[in-house]
Design a protein around this motif. Structure first.
Motif, PDB file in Angstrom:
ATOM      1  N   ASP A  55       1.179  -1.328  -0.160  1.00 51.12           N
ATOM      2  CA  ASP A  55       0.085   0.347  -0.056  1.00 51.12           C
ATOM      3  C   ASP A  55       1.059   1.046   0.330  1.00 51.12           C
ATOM      4  OD1 ASP A  55      -2.522  -1.833   0.046  1.00 51.12           O
ATOM      5  OD2 ASP A  55      -3.331  -1.329   2.223  1.00 51.12           O
ATOM      6  N   ARG A  56       1.592   1.202   0.551  1.00 55.71           N
ATOM      7  CA  ARG A  56       3.129   2.287   0.945  1.00 55.71           C
ATOM      8  C   ARG A  56       3.193   2.584  -1.214  1.00 55.71           C
ATOM      9  NH1 ARG A  56       2.964   5.288   5.530  1.00 55.71           N
ATOM     10  NH2 ARG A  56       2.840   4.870   7.669  1.00 55.71           N
ATOM     11  N   ALA A  57       4.375   1.305  -0.995  1.00 52.84           N
ATOM     12  CA  ALA A  57       4.779   1.616  -2.093  1.00 52.84           C
ATOM     13  C   ALA A  57       4.252   2.108  -3.188  1.00 52.84           C
ATOM     14  CB  ALA A  57       5.210  -0.228  -2.587  1.00 52.84           C
ATOM     15  N   ILE A  58       2.729   1.552  -3.431  1.00 52.75           N
ATOM     16  CA  ILE A  58       2.400   2.484  -5.033  1.00 52.75           C
ATOM     17  C   ILE A  58       1.910   3.505  -4.454  1.00 52.75           C
ATOM     18  CG2 ILE A  58       0.283   1.439  -4.027  1.00 52.75           C
ATOM     19  CD1 ILE A  58       1.521   1.131  -7.161  1.00 52.75           C
ATOM     20  N   VAL A  59       2.114   4.165  -3.674  1.00 50.42           N
ATOM     21  CA  VAL A  59       1.895   5.264  -3.298  1.00 50.42           C
ATOM     22  C   VAL A  59       2.715   6.664  -3.721  1.00 50.42           C
ATOM     23  CG1 VAL A  59       1.283   6.916  -1.715  1.00 50.42           C
ATOM     24  CG2 VAL A  59      -0.763   5.503  -2.100  1.00 50.42           C
ATOM     25  N   ARG A  60       3.935   5.316  -2.812  1.00 54.59           N
ATOM     26  CA  ARG A  60       6.069   6.496  -3.773  1.00 54.59           C
ATOM     27  C   ARG A  60       5.602   6.386  -4.467  1.00 54.59           C
ATOM     28  NH1 ARG A  60       9.101   3.602  -4.360  1.00 54.59           N
ATOM     29  NH2 ARG A  60       8.831   1.497  -3.651  1.00 54.59           N
ATOM     30  N   GLU A  61       5.524   5.082  -5.355  1.00 58.88           N
ATOM     31  CA  GLU A  61       5.452   4.794  -7.144  1.00 58.88           C
ATOM     32  C   GLU A  61       4.737   5.652  -8.213  1.00 58.88           C
ATOM     33  OE1 GLU A  61       7.559   3.447  -8.429  1.00 58.88           O
ATOM     34  OE2 GLU A  61       8.629   1.973  -7.103  1.00 58.88           O
ATOM     35  N   ILE A  62       4.103   6.398  -7.636  1.00 64.21           N
ATOM     36  CA  ILE A  62       2.790   6.550  -8.285  1.00 64.21           C
ATOM     37  C   ILE A  62       3.166   8.228  -8.310  1.00 64.21           C
ATOM     38  CG2 ILE A  62       0.399   7.987  -8.444  1.00 64.21           C
ATOM     39  CD1 ILE A  62      -0.508   5.120  -7.123  1.00 64.21           C
ATOM     40  N   HIS A  63       3.777   8.734  -7.297  1.00 61.87           N
ATOM     41  CA  HIS A  63       4.804   9.909  -6.548  1.00 61.87           C
ATOM     42  C   HIS A  63       5.634   9.820  -7.482  1.00 61.87           C
ATOM     43  CE1 HIS A  63       6.763  13.767  -4.557  1.00 61.87           C
ATOM     44  NE2 HIS A  63       5.581  14.106  -4.758  1.00 61.87           N
TER      45      HIS A  63
END
Length: 326
Positions: A55-63
């Motif tokens: 969940d944290r990884a995808i938010v970081r990757e999107i940004h």
């Protein structure tokens, strides 16, 4: 129907971003690098870092890949990748909604972004697992069954700290000339326009970025110790754009002959007289070269345009694009 996502089993992440017209955000991957699914249209995403949840990884990757911070990013399905260079074959695919200009997104990895519907994708070179995940979503959510488009963000109203995209540029001078590349007619930025050798800074230092880009784009070998910052341009292209800090570094020495190594981005490298740059040349590149020749360290472009904060606040306006001495 989508499978039930199990975050505990995921070793990589991706996100299906859909807009109010039922189109999907696609990311064109590099074609000439040792990566999985090179040269295909795929989804934004990546593997979690050590100790990081999906969940944290995808938010970081999107940004990191788009500059966006999207609300309501939720798990949707799972996918499996195969083929050369695949290291994370179990992918947790998320779902998010966004209405905006795909071509205006900063390209920190890959080539460009694009909105496309499912019939258009059938004619494109798609990453297989990403295509199947999008098809699964389209089957469950027919076109029109997504929220209505929201109005574009007007960043004139933003307060506090905002993201500034950093661009690294190589200024090479030889006998009164400088090296410029002609952008591809299909490029997402500066179509058929001359531009300095450049790239977006990824998770690396600016000098490391230039060393990498010089080799990848033109086959030139540059050492970090030979790079010196000679000019900075702070650019605001339009009201809804992210500000960009364009750093120009001069190389005291380098080796190699410029060659077109990424033809999908650049079609030619040529040396041009500093006092007779070609037309058209990217505006901020021309401003930076003019500033370097004049011994100035800093230029601002766009901040005094009608959309800029100086115009909005009622402060006295200067000429748009005027170079400001340090």
């Amino acid at each position: 129907m989508s499978t039930t996502p199990d975050p505990a089993d995921a070793v990589s992440t991706a996100v299906i971003v859909v807009n109010g017209r039922g189109q999907y955000l696609l990311h064109l991957r590099d074609a000439h690098k040792p990566i999985c699914d090179p040269g295909t249209w795929s989804l934004v995403g990546g593997a979690p870092e050590a100790g990081e949840s999906p969940d944290r990884a995808i938010v970081r990757e999107i940004h990191e890949e788009t500059g966006l911070v999207l609300p309501d990013v939720t798990p949707f399905t799972t996918a499996r990748a195969d083929g050369p260079y695949v290291t994370e074959n179990h992918i947790l695919v998320y779902l998010a909604h966004w209405d905006g200009d795909a071509h205006g997104l900063p390209v920190t990895e890959g080539i460009t972004f694009l909105w496309a519907d499912l019939p258009t994708m059938a004619q494109m070179t798609m990453c297989p697992w990403a295509y199947e995940a999008i098809r699964a979503h389209a089957a469950e959510h027919p076109a029109g069954a997504v929220p209505e488009p929201r109005p574009p963000v007007d960043r004139r109203s933003e307060t506090g700290a905002v993201r500034n995209v950093i661009g690294a540029h190589l200024f090479l001078e030889r006998d009164g000339t400088t090296l410029l590349g002609l952008r591809h007619p299909d490029s997402a930025f500066a179509v058929s326009t001359w531009h300095a050798l450049a790239g977006h800074v990824e998770r690396e230092s600016v000098r490391a970025c230039l060393v990498r880009e010089a080799w990848e784009e033109a086959g030139l070998v540059v050492e970090p110790a030979d790079l010196t910052l000679v000019h900075t341009v702070h650019v605001l292209d339009r009201a809804d754009a992210e500000p960009r800090i364009q750093l120009f570094f001069a190389a005291s020495r380098w080796s190699g002959t410029p060659a077109v190594r990424e033809p999908e981005k650049c079609t030619a490298w040529e040396w041009w007289p500093l006092d007779a740059l070609p037309e058209p040349t990217v505006a901020y590149t021309r401003a930076a070269i003019d500033g370097i020749r004049a011994g100035r360290a800093y230029t601002e472009l766009g901040w005094d345009a009608p959309w800029g904060p100086a115009r909005r606040s009622g402060r006295p306006r200067r000429a748009v694009g005027r170079a400001e001495p340090e």
